[in-house]
Design a protein around this motif. Structure first.
Motif, PDB file in Angstrom:
ATOM      1  N   VAL A  22      42.249  27.372  34.120  1.00 39.74           N
ATOM      2  CA  VAL A  22      40.911  27.604  34.651  1.00 39.74           C
ATOM      3  C   VAL A  22      40.740  26.790  35.930  1.00 39.74           C
ATOM      4  N   ILE A  23      40.218  27.427  36.961  1.00 41.34           N
ATOM      5  CA  ILE A  23      39.855  26.700  38.179  1.00 41.34           C
ATOM      6  C   ILE A  23      38.433  26.189  37.987  1.00 41.34           C
ATOM      7  N   GLY A  24      38.297  24.870  37.947  1.00 40.76           N
ATOM      8  CA  GLY A  24      37.042  24.255  37.531  1.00 40.76           C
ATOM      9  C   GLY A  24      36.066  24.018  38.653  1.00 40.76           C
ATOM     10  N   GLY A  25      35.392  25.091  39.083  1.00 33.74           N
ATOM     11  CA  GLY A  25      34.354  24.914  40.087  1.00 33.74           C
ATOM     12  C   GLY A  25      33.934  26.222  40.719  1.00 33.74           C
ATOM     13  N   GLY A  26      32.626  26.470  40.765  1.00 30.16           N
ATOM     14  CA  GLY A  26      32.132  27.650  41.459  1.00 30.16           C
ATOM     15  C   GLY A  26      32.477  27.656  42.935  1.00 30.16           C
TER      16      GLY A  26
ATOM     17  N   GLY B 186      35.756  29.183  44.199  1.00 30.86           N
ATOM     18  CA  GLY B 186      35.950  30.584  43.853  1.00 30.86           C
ATOM     19  C   GLY B 186      36.922  31.332  44.738  1.00 30.86           C
ATOM     20  N   GLU B 187      36.838  31.136  46.054  1.00 25.13           N
ATOM     21  CA  GLU B 187      37.757  31.847  46.945  1.00 25.13           C
ATOM     22  C   GLU B 187      39.187  31.363  46.744  1.00 25.13           C
ATOM     23  N   ALA B 188      39.366  30.063  46.586  1.00 26.74           N
ATOM     24  CA  ALA B 188      40.701  29.528  46.321  1.00 26.74           C
ATOM     25  C   ALA B 188      41.241  30.073  45.006  1.00 26.74           C
ATOM     26  N   ALA B 189      40.380  30.194  44.009  1.00 29.74           N
ATOM     27  CA  ALA B 189      40.812  30.719  42.715  1.00 29.74           C
ATOM     28  C   ALA B 189      41.353  32.137  42.846  1.00 29.74           C
TER      29      ALA B 189
ATOM     30  N   GLU C 224      42.799  33.462  45.446  1.00 28.78           N
ATOM     31  CA  GLU C 224      44.113  33.385  46.089  1.00 28.78           C
ATOM     32  C   GLU C 224      45.165  32.871  45.113  1.00 28.78           C
ATOM     33  N   LEU C 225      44.801  31.915  44.286  1.00 34.18           N
ATOM     34  CA  LEU C 225      45.760  31.347  43.338  1.00 34.18           C
ATOM     35  C   LEU C 225      46.162  32.347  42.265  1.00 34.18           C
ATOM     36  N   ARG C 226      45.308  33.286  41.956  1.00 28.04           N
ATOM     37  CA  ARG C 226      45.676  34.330  40.998  1.00 28.04           C
ATOM     38  C   ARG C 226      46.877  35.126  41.495  1.00 28.04           C
ATOM     39  N   VAL C 227      47.016  35.234  42.806  1.00 21.99           N
ATOM     40  CA  VAL C 227      48.128  35.966  43.408  1.00 21.99           C
ATOM     41  C   VAL C 227      49.355  35.070  43.552  1.00 21.99           C
ATOM     42  N   ARG C 228      49.135  33.815  43.884  1.00 21.95           N
ATOM     43  CA  ARG C 228      50.236  32.920  44.234  1.00 21.95           C
ATOM     44  C   ARG C 228      50.928  32.291  43.034  1.00 21.95           C
TER      45      ARG C 228
ATOM     46  N   VAL D 247      42.452  31.706  35.672  1.00 15.50           N
ATOM     47  CA  VAL D 247      41.123  32.226  35.352  1.00 15.50           C
ATOM     48  C   VAL D 247      40.158  31.763  36.434  1.00 15.50           C
ATOM     49  N   ALA D 248      39.742  32.716  37.259  1.00 14.21           N
ATOM     50  CA  ALA D 248      38.765  32.433  38.306  1.00 14.21           C
ATOM     51  C   ALA D 248      37.375  32.463  37.681  1.00 14.21           C
ATOM     52  N   PRO D 249      36.565  31.432  37.883  1.00 16.53           N
ATOM     53  CA  PRO D 249      35.337  31.307  37.088  1.00 16.53           C
ATOM     54  C   PRO D 249      34.263  32.348  37.365  1.00 16.53           C
TER      55      PRO D 249
END
Length: 234
Positions: free
Chosen positions: A196-200, A203-206, A208-212, A218-220
């Protein structure tokens, strides 16, 4: 219709999802609102609102506590204006969630917390999950939230980025690099199968990380939107 066949009752509630940003950054509100619109699609409007007072980032327990009454006030204003199908508390610490949920219940308006939704989704079906975030002063609050949700047995731990949260938020490239390292540590060192990426505001970084990243990230904001969709349509 075949005689005796069950009738599906459409419980979809008309109106917008109101995203309440518990910090005072209007840029963050706009970013999270755009992510929510993308996740929910054109059939469900999203309206972003920003709390009236408080810091631009929630980085410590005192900031979370101070944000709670502001979230409640903003949420109540949104419901009073009408055209509100659901409320989304858009900070990982879910400030004011319980009180707003209680206040909105008589009107039948569901309230979803970004952190709660992301954690529950990550831990579904017993999945070992970790959390990657930028706010070391909130580590104890995050651990407590995991425990309160009954997820401690699946929790592999928290990985924190190096550097001050304010500095990272001002440098998207550096933020992405540091968060990616934290995500990989969750998976490779701690055994997490979801992170989980811990922070609203992350969100944009989350996205990108789903792809990388090979591990499921889990993007919040999208996780909260999926929870809202279930509540509005099941």
């Amino acid at each position: 219709m075949r005689a005796g066949a069950p009738v599906r009752v459409d419980r979809t509630r008309a109106g917008a999802v109101v995203l309440v940003n518990p910090n005072t950054s209007t840029a963050t509100t706009a970013m999270m609102t755009a992510l929510a619109r993308r996740a929910l699609g054109p059939a469900r409007p999203v309206r972003g609102v920003t709390v009236a007072r408080g810091p631009e980032m929630l980085t410590d327990p005192e900031a979370l506590r101070a944000a709670a009454p502001e979230v409640l006030a903003a949420g109540l204003r949104a419901t009073a204006e009408g055209d509100c199908a659901a409320l989304l508390v858009a900070a990982f610490g879910d400030p004011g969630l319980a009180r707003l949920r209680e206040a909105a219940a008589p009107a039948g308006i569901p309230v979803v917390g970004l952190g709660e939704a992301a954690l529950l989704e990550a831990a579904a079906e017993g999945t070992p999950f970790g959390i990657a975030t930028t706010t070391p002063l909130l580590a104890d609050a995050i651990h407590a939230r995991v425990t309160a949700l009954g997820l401690a047995d699946r929790y592999t731990g928290l990985r924190l980025t190096a550097g001050a949260p304010e500095r990272l938020s001002a440098d998207p490239v550096l933020l992405l690099d540091r968060l990616e390292r934290a995500v990989r540590a969750c998976a490779e060192r701690d055994g997490a199968r979801a992170v989980v990426i811990g922070g609203g505001p992350l969100g944009e970084a989350a996205e990108e990380l789903r792809v990388r990243c090979a591990v499921r990230v889990v993007a919040p904001v999208p996780a909260a939107c999926r929870a809202i969709t279930r509540l509005l349509t099941e």
